[in-house]
Design a protein around this motif. Structure first.
Motif, PDB file in Angstrom:
ATOM      1  N   GLU A 394      -0.999 -28.336  16.281  1.00 38.88           N
ATOM      2  CA  GLU A 394      -0.557 -28.077  17.698  1.00 38.88           C
ATOM      3  C   GLU A 394       0.641 -28.752  18.141  1.00 38.88           C
ATOM      4  N   TYR A 397       3.442 -27.208  15.999  1.00 36.57           N
ATOM      5  CA  TYR A 397       3.928 -26.018  16.923  1.00 36.57           C
ATOM      6  C   TYR A 397       4.908 -26.304  17.775  1.00 36.57           C
ATOM      7  N   LEU A 416       7.367 -23.678  10.955  1.00 35.51           N
ATOM      8  CA  LEU A 416       6.596 -22.576  11.539  1.00 35.51           C
ATOM      9  C   LEU A 416       6.105 -22.040  10.129  1.00 35.51           C
ATOM     10  N   LEU A 419       2.860 -23.936   9.434  1.00 34.34           N
ATOM     11  CA  LEU A 419       1.600 -23.305  10.359  1.00 34.34           C
ATOM     12  C   LEU A 419       1.235 -22.195  10.006  1.00 34.34           C
ATOM     13  N   ILE A 427      -3.205 -21.029  16.629  1.00 32.22           N
ATOM     14  CA  ILE A 427      -1.893 -21.502  16.479  1.00 32.22           C
ATOM     15  C   ILE A 427      -1.314 -20.588  15.346  1.00 32.22           C
ATOM     16  N   ALA A 431       2.394 -19.136  15.468  1.00 27.04           N
ATOM     17  CA  ALA A 431       3.640 -19.554  14.675  1.00 27.04           C
ATOM     18  C   ALA A 431       4.117 -18.345  13.874  1.00 27.04           C
TER      19      ALA A 431
END
Length: 577
Positions: A394, A397, A416, A419, A427, A431
């Motif tokens: 998190e 992100y 990103l 992620l 998430i 992302a």
């Protein structure tokens, strides 16, 4: 070799080459003359060839050798295929009569009746066996048959009788019943189910009936009635308030905020332990904050301070402390006070995870102030201290989002990409959405003018400056009409209009996406969001139904598919059988 013959026989049968299949099944039967599966396949293959006399001869000889009552059903069905209904009935009755001799014969007899869709005979068999042997419980089988027959009341009764004897199966029973009821409390099946439960509750009170009534009312989004049932359950079994807490959460998620607040107030007044009270206070304040106008913020502020007087500012109230800091910064615009408050919280004896939660909020407050580099320090500390955890992902992100807000799209994209493989689906999805937004729009203009405007509008929305965000999005719509970011801009603006309850403006934006960007990735989002507005806000059910239908038939891979089908069926008044 034996296995190969079996596969070969199945293949011939599947292809419809019944003579070859019969030849193979006869060979298998000769080697294993007591194998019920091969016996049934020989019979079935003969019948596919319309060789009914051969089946009759085969079964009569077989019954001289093997006492298996289901063969009487097979013989009766063979007569039925010959249109000899008299002999069919005679053999069906003989099969049912064997249950009087030994109740356990029901297993093969009833199954054989069901395999030939002889549902009345199957019902008679199961009911007879249950009378003869009270230990037998065929309510589940009977419920399924009653459902197929359209005998809804009997089906509901059988399901709840089964659940009464097997409480562990209650969730499975709810799933089965849910196919026959809808969100519409006025639908015939819903009314029948409610009457069945109320009658049972009068005749033989049982908390199971209250639980099922509560579940029914939740399906109908009638949370007040569900609350009455849950209170009745709690009054008789005051072990804990978990069920009532869950109901408050469901009502809140459905935006039924008034009843959610009523339930949370009840929990606060009823709970004996401080943790439950504290959690209810926290959830109640979140709802009140969400609905409050600025004039009421001082009242909410006082409520937070009163709670800290009652429960203290210890590690046990950390979640409430973080929520208060968020309220100070994002609603009261008192960022300095919020930061000081959280820095005090960091001095408490906290676990690594708790420290990370505080730092995450501190980072968000710094982003609110557009102090991006300082925010990145907190987010990076979380990543370093709790590697591979959900909160670490998190934080990564939020690093990407902060970089995106300040126009560093290259660094945001690099974060990103990592992620996309996040263990948290939420998430990972967020992302991916942000990465697509950046990658789809960064090449159109080397200066990223429109993208920078959009990220600024996004930041304004994060800062609760919705009017300014809407105005900046308008600038993009007016000055960058030919660029691909327009669809995303319309969508973002529509969401802000919805938050402000300006549904006609949101409608216009979604319609613009549908009209001009039918092949874009936001089309199913626009269909679904607009359908919800038509259904819930503008009271235009037919228009909503049309849009849900478009998702069902044209966008079967959409994340909204299941919800769209559910809403569509509810609008059509279905109780799905």
């Amino acid at each position: 070799m034996f296995s190969q013959n079996d596969i070969l026989a199945k293949e011939y049968f599947k292809k419809g080459d019944f003579e070859k299949a019969l030849y193979e099944y006869k060979k298998l039967y000769a080697k294993s003359p007591s194998n019920i599966n091969y016996i049934n396949q020989v019979v079935l293959t003969h019948q596919q060839l319309e060789q009914y006399d051969e089946v009759e001869t085969f079964l009569l000889k077989l019954m001289e050798r093997i006492n298996y009552p289901a063969f009487l059903v097979e013989l009766g069905y063979n007569y039925q295929l010959k249109n000899d209904f008299e002999n069919a009935t005679i053999n069906y009755n003989k099969a049912i009569a064997t249950i009087d001799v030994r109740a356990s014969h029901v297993f093969s007899v009833a199954r054989s009746f069901q395999s030939h869709a002889l549902l009345n005979e199957a019902v008679i068999s199961y009911e007879k066996a249950m009378l003869l042997n009270p230990d037998f419980n065929f309510n589940l089988q009977l419920a399924k048959i009653y459902g197929e027959q359209g005998n809804i009341e009997k089906m509901f009764n059988s399901y709840i009788h089964f659940a009464e004897a097997n409480p562990v199966s209650l969730n499975n029973i709810k799933r089965a019943i849910s196919d026959f009821i809808s969100e519409n409390s006025a639908s015939e099946n819903n009314i029948i189910f409610r009457k069945v439960l109320l009658k049972k509750n009068q005749q033989e009170p049982n908390l199971l009936w209250n639980e099922l009534l509560s579940w029914l009312f939740i399906q109908q989004k009638d949370f007040n009635k569900a609350f009455i049932q849950e209170k009745a359950i709690f009054n008789r079994q005051p072990d804990n308030l978990n069920r009532i807490e869950e109901l408050a959460s469901i009502a809140s998620n459905e935006n039924e905020n008034e009843v959610a607040k009523e339930i949370l107030t009840y929990i606060i007044e009823t709970a004996q332990d401080s943790n439950t009270k504290l959690k209810a206070h926290y959830n109640l304040l979140q709802l009140e904050t969400k609905e409050s106008l600025k004039d009421n913020y001082t009242v909410i502020n006082t409520k937070y301070l009163d709670l800290f007087k009652e429960f203290g500012t210890f590690s046990q109230t950390l979640k409430l402390q973080i929520a208060y800091a968020h309220f100070l910064a994002f609603y009261m615009n008192e960022t300095k006070e919020a930061t000081t408050f959280l820095e005090k919280a960091l001095k408490l004896p906290l676990t690594k995870l708790q420290k990370a939660e505080v730092k995450l909020e501190l980072g968000d407050i710094l982003v609110l102030q557009e102090k991006f580099n300082k925010a990145l320090i907190y987010y990076t500390q979380i990543q370093r201290n709790l590697k591979n955890s959900t909160i670490s992902q998190e934080a990564r992100y939020k690093v990407a989002k902060a970089s995106y807000y300040k126009g560093d799209f290259k660094w945001a994209e690099s974060q990103l990409k990592i992620l996309k493989a996040s263990t948290s689906q939420l998430i990972a999805n967020d992302a991916l959405d942000l990465k697509l937004l950046i990658s789809d729009n960064k090449y159109e203009d080397s200066l990223h003018t429109a993208l920078k405007l959009y990220s600024k509008a996004d930041l304004l929305a994060f800062q609760n400056r919705d009017e300014e965000s809407i105005s900046l999005l308008n600038k993009i719509l007016n000055e960058h009409k030919t660029e691909p970011i327009i669809a995303q801009t319309l969508y973002k603006q529509a969401q802000l209009f919805e938050a402000k309850k300006e549904y006609e403006k949101a409608e216009a934006n979604y319609e613009a996406i549908i009209a001009n960007y039918r092949d874009g990735i936001l089309i199913d989002d626009a269909y679904f969001k607009l359908a919800k507005i038509y259904e819930k806000q503008l009271n235009l059910p037919e228009k909503a139904k049309t849009l849900y239908e478009l998702i069902i038939f044209d966008h079967a891979d959409s994340i909204y598919f299941v919800d769209a089908r559910k809403h569509y069926r509810a609008l059509r008044g279905d109780a799905i059988n």
